[in-house]
Design an enzyme around this catalytic site. Structure first.
Site, PDB file in Angstrom:
ATOM      1  N   TRP A  32      12.208 -27.399  10.780  1.00  0.00           N
ATOM      2  CA  TRP A  32      11.288 -27.527  11.918  1.00  0.00           C
ATOM      3  C   TRP A  32      10.073 -26.614  11.721  1.00  0.00           C
ATOM      4  CZ3 TRP A  32      10.159 -29.429  16.761  1.00  0.00           C
ATOM      5  CH2 TRP A  32       9.350 -28.627  17.575  1.00  0.00           C
ATOM      6  N   ASN A  34       6.389 -25.322  14.153  1.00  0.00           N
ATOM      7  CA  ASN A  34       5.358 -25.497  15.172  1.00  0.00           C
ATOM      8  C   ASN A  34       4.135 -24.661  14.806  1.00  0.00           C
ATOM      9  OD1 ASN A  34       7.631 -23.778  16.549  1.00  0.00           O
ATOM     10  ND2 ASN A  34       5.925 -23.257  17.842  1.00  0.00           N
ATOM     11  N   ASP A  35       3.534 -23.930  15.718  1.00  0.00           N
ATOM     12  CA  ASP A  35       2.190 -23.371  15.522  1.00  0.00           C
ATOM     13  C   ASP A  35       1.863 -22.854  14.121  1.00  0.00           C
ATOM     14  OD1 ASP A  35       2.893 -23.439  18.188  1.00  0.00           O
ATOM     15  OD2 ASP A  35       2.402 -21.357  18.587  1.00  0.00           O
ATOM     16  N   GLN A  51       5.238 -21.156  12.639  1.00  0.00           N
ATOM     17  CA  GLN A  51       6.464 -21.029  13.419  1.00  0.00           C
ATOM     18  C   GLN A  51       7.503 -21.953  12.800  1.00  0.00           C
ATOM     19  OE1 GLN A  51       7.040 -19.138  16.876  1.00  0.00           O
ATOM     20  NE2 GLN A  51       6.084 -18.094  15.161  1.00  0.00           N
ATOM     21  N   TRP A  59      13.350 -26.603  17.656  1.00  0.00           N
ATOM     22  CA  TRP A  59      12.830 -25.258  17.902  1.00  0.00           C
ATOM     23  C   TRP A  59      13.975 -24.256  18.047  1.00  0.00           C
ATOM     24  CZ3 TRP A  59      12.946 -21.410  21.621  1.00  0.00           C
ATOM     25  CH2 TRP A  59      11.940 -20.448  21.554  1.00  0.00           C
ATOM     26  N   SER A  92       4.207 -16.401  17.499  1.00  0.00           N
ATOM     27  CA  SER A  92       2.918 -16.619  16.839  1.00  0.00           C
ATOM     28  C   SER A  92       2.055 -15.361  16.759  1.00  0.00           C
ATOM     29  CB  SER A  92       2.152 -17.713  17.573  1.00  0.00           C
ATOM     30  OG  SER A  92       2.785 -18.946  17.313  1.00  0.00           O
ATOM     31  N   ASP A 163       0.908 -14.125  21.276  1.00  0.00           N
ATOM     32  CA  ASP A 163      -0.012 -14.869  20.410  1.00  0.00           C
ATOM     33  C   ASP A 163      -1.280 -14.086  20.061  1.00  0.00           C
ATOM     34  OD1 ASP A 163       1.950 -16.733  20.845  1.00  0.00           O
ATOM     35  OD2 ASP A 163       0.752 -18.029  22.147  1.00  0.00           O
ATOM     36  N   GLU A 217      -1.929 -20.361  25.776  1.00  0.00           N
ATOM     37  CA  GLU A 217      -1.280 -19.861  24.567  1.00  0.00           C
ATOM     38  C   GLU A 217      -2.282 -19.846  23.401  1.00  0.00           C
ATOM     39  OE1 GLU A 217       3.351 -21.109  25.192  1.00  0.00           O
ATOM     40  OE2 GLU A 217       2.123 -22.682  24.319  1.00  0.00           O
ATOM     41  N   TRP A 325       4.370 -30.538  22.971  1.00  0.00           N
ATOM     42  CA  TRP A 325       5.665 -30.049  23.463  1.00  0.00           C
ATOM     43  C   TRP A 325       6.376 -31.075  24.336  1.00  0.00           C
ATOM     44  CZ3 TRP A 325       8.270 -26.802  20.989  1.00  0.00           C
ATOM     45  CH2 TRP A 325       7.689 -25.691  20.374  1.00  0.00           C
TER      46      TRP A 325
HETATM   47  C1  FRU Z   1       2.953 -22.255  21.331  1.00  0.00           C
HETATM   48  C2  FRU Z   1       4.060 -21.236  21.452  1.00  0.00           C
HETATM   49  C3  FRU Z   1       3.504 -19.829  21.416  1.00  0.00           C
HETATM   50  C4  FRU Z   1       4.667 -19.030  20.945  1.00  0.00           C
HETATM   51  C5  FRU Z   1       5.345 -19.990  19.986  1.00  0.00           C
HETATM   52  C6  FRU Z   1       6.831 -19.904  19.944  1.00  0.00           C
HETATM   53  O1  FRU Z   1       3.371 -23.484  20.856  1.00  0.00           O
HETATM   54  O2  FRU Z   1       4.794 -21.467  22.644  1.00  0.00           O
HETATM   55  O3  FRU Z   1       2.979 -19.375  22.646  1.00  0.00           O
HETATM   56  O4  FRU Z   1       4.276 -17.837  20.327  1.00  0.00           O
HETATM   57  O5  FRU Z   1       4.963 -21.288  20.379  1.00  0.00           O
HETATM   58  O6  FRU Z   1       7.352 -20.733  18.944  1.00  0.00           O
END
Ligand code: FRU
Length: 527
Positions: A32, A34-35, A51, A59, A92, A163, A217, A325
């Site tokens: 997986w 993400n950011d 991430q 997640w 992040s 972040d 974020e 999301w």
């Molecule tokens: C944004 C977020 C950030 C956080 C991260 C956690 O997508 O929610 O605010 O740091 O993902 O995975």
């Protein structure tokens, strides 16, 4: 920590979904993501940290994965750079090159790379329940990392302080580090300064303003020259929001203004709702205001966009997470899940009331792309007209992405539409259209293939679009599970994921309700 691979999504067997693997967008090999995190250019190499759940494809277990590239297109994945442990998840953040060795982690000759990340503390930590900012550093050009023993370096004893994006600021009083981070649930960007990255002093905050009906974020702040004029510098503050973005769910907005080393002052022209759209209640005024906020992308799938630090030649390049999301954990792929957008170079152009960003996809590393032979006689003839008719484009090719570039004069046509990833009968596909009556660019993925994996996925997105000298100018990057549209030289950007059924490969341009002239139309294979 346990593996949640396969068990979580037995229905998405790898073989069935490998055809969705992007050809020119970064995805992790079998986990997986993400950011994008810690985007930094150092010694000829672009680093993309992200991430990552190293143990599964939903997640969780948040850590920083790592990939590198020399051209922002061909990526090599490396071992996890910063791992979660029993006390913290690694959320992040950003990376800076500490050229002056202000932190003491490196030397002046061999500067350390310093990561500033959010420690999301777990029950086993004495800081449990809070999010605070921590450091890690690398003295081998970003390949291995050590967490700083003095962590965290900045806490507000808050559960949603995260972040951090850090950059070097040169002001009248000399240079210092500036951090922008968020109090996510208060829709506030918070600004801090530091001499050494370890001790931080509060400066100011900004928000709520404009889109605020969700958590703020992943902020970013940087200067850009308006129309390339070094005497006209503006500051751009990116604020990602989830939910509450213009297309629903996650998205990125920005403000244009001035940063004086202490506070960010938005230009009046970039403030649509000075107290936030939510203050306007559930009214049509609120809906109209949301449309007028400055959006990085009008699609469903571009989130957490932030920029590279230390990029060469003063370029400002962002990457976003190509997801939302609303349904991110359910995307029908395995064992990998999720990918990044293309890298996009930002510019500022003067506009009514406030300068606006434009984005160009960074494709230079693919300049050897092969223009595909026209699938239709009309396309071979250069300029041609279409009246209530369509022309067939080269089909989507397995293993390769495509860029469709077109300049079209819609003239009397009511609609100019690209049907992408269609079936033979023409009843299914993703439709990107320009609607003359509403002056909108519309991306409709309701019949794009697999939309049933989540009730929020089937959708239609639209963005206002102004023809220039009567011309609609499109660059459409089509990869195996995405459509990224850069219209009017990157003034309007729209990104959506799509999961076409097996064999959906037909691409067509169709004109309805009148006559349009196609000035140029090319399709190039990429990757
Ligand atoms: C944004 C977020 C950030 C956080 C991260 C956690 O997508 O929610 O605010 O740091 O993902 O995975």
């Amino acid at each position: 920590m346990s593996s949640c691979l396969d068990a979580a999504h037995p229905e998405t067997a790898p073989a069935a979904t490998s055809r969705f693997r992007p050809a020119i967008h970064f995805s992790a090999r079998d986990t997986w993501l993400n950011d994008p995190n810690g985007l930094v250019f150092y010694d000829g190499v672009y680093h993309l940290f992200f991430q990552n759940n190293p143990y599964g494809n939903v997640w969780g277990n948040m850590s920083w994965g790592h990939a590198t590239s020399r051209d922002l297109l061909h990526w090599t994945e490396h071992p996890v750079a910063l791992a979660c442990d029993e006390t913290e998840d690694v959320f992040s953040g950003s990376v800076v090159v500490d050229h002056g060795n202000t932190s003491g982690f490196g030397t002046a000759e061999a500067p350390a790379l310093v990561a500033i990340y959010t420690s999301a503390y777990k029950a086993a930590s004495k800081h449990s329940g809070t999010q605070a900012q921590s450091l890690a550093y690398s003295t081998d050009a970003g390949m291995t990392w050590r967490k700083y023993e003095g962590n965290p370096v900045l806490t507000r004893h808050s559960a949603n302080f995260r972040d951090p994006k850090v950059f070097r600021y040169e002001g009248d009083q000399g240079a210092c580090w500036i951090m922008v981070a968020v109090e996510a649930q208060h829709q506030k960007v918070v600004f801090y300064r530091s001499e050494d990255l370890k001790s931080w002093e509060f400066l100011s905050d900004f928000g709520p303003a404009n889109a605020d009906a969700g958590e703020w974020e992943c902020p970013d702040l940087f200067p850009l020259a308006v129309d390339g004029d070094p005497d006209n510098i503006k500051w751009v503050l990116i604020v990602n929001i989830n939910p509450g973005a213009v297309a629903g769910g996650s998205g990125g907005q920005y403000f244009v203004g001035h940063f004086d080393g202490v506070r960010f002052l938005p230009d009046a022209g970039s403030l649509v709702a000075p107290a936030g759209v939510s203050a306007l209640g559930d009214s049509s005024a609120a809906a109209a205001a949301l449309q007028q906020c400055l959006w990085l992308d009008w699609g469903r799938d571009c989130y957490a966009s932030v920029s590279f630090s230390n990029a060469p030649d003063g370029r400002r390049i962002i990457i976003g997470w190509m997801n939302n999301w609303d349904y991110a954990n359910q995307l029908p792929t395995a064992p990998w899940r999720s990918s990044m957008t293309l890298a996009r170079e930002l510019r500022l152009t003067a506009g009514n009331g406030s300068a606006r960003l434009t984005q160009q996809p960074v494709l230079a590393g693919l300049c050897a792309g092969e223009e595909l032979p026209a699938a239709d006689e009309q396309m071979q003839s250069g300029t041609f007209e279409l009246r209530n008719s369509s022309v067939r484009l080269p089909e989507a090719v397995p293993g390769s992405a495509q860029i469709i570039e077109a300049e079209i004069l819609p003239q009397s046509a009511e609609e100019v539409a690209f049907h992408l990833f269609g079936n033979d009968e023409g009843s299914a596909g993703t439709v990107l259209s320009y609607n003359a009556a509403t002056a909108e660019l519309v991306l409709d993925r309701r019949r794009s293939g697999n939309t049933g994996f989540h009730e929020e996925f089937s959708s239609v997105e639209s963005a206002p679009l102004v023809l220039e000298d009567g011309v609609l100018k499109l660059q459409i990057v089509v990869d195996h599970c995405s459509v990224e549209v850069f219209a009017q030289d990157g003034k309007v950007v729209l990104t959506d994921l799509v999961f076409p059924d097996q064999g959906y490969a037909e691409n067509r341009l169709r004109v309805e309700g009148g006559l349009a002239t196609v000035r140029t139309l090319t399709v190039t294979a990429l990757g």
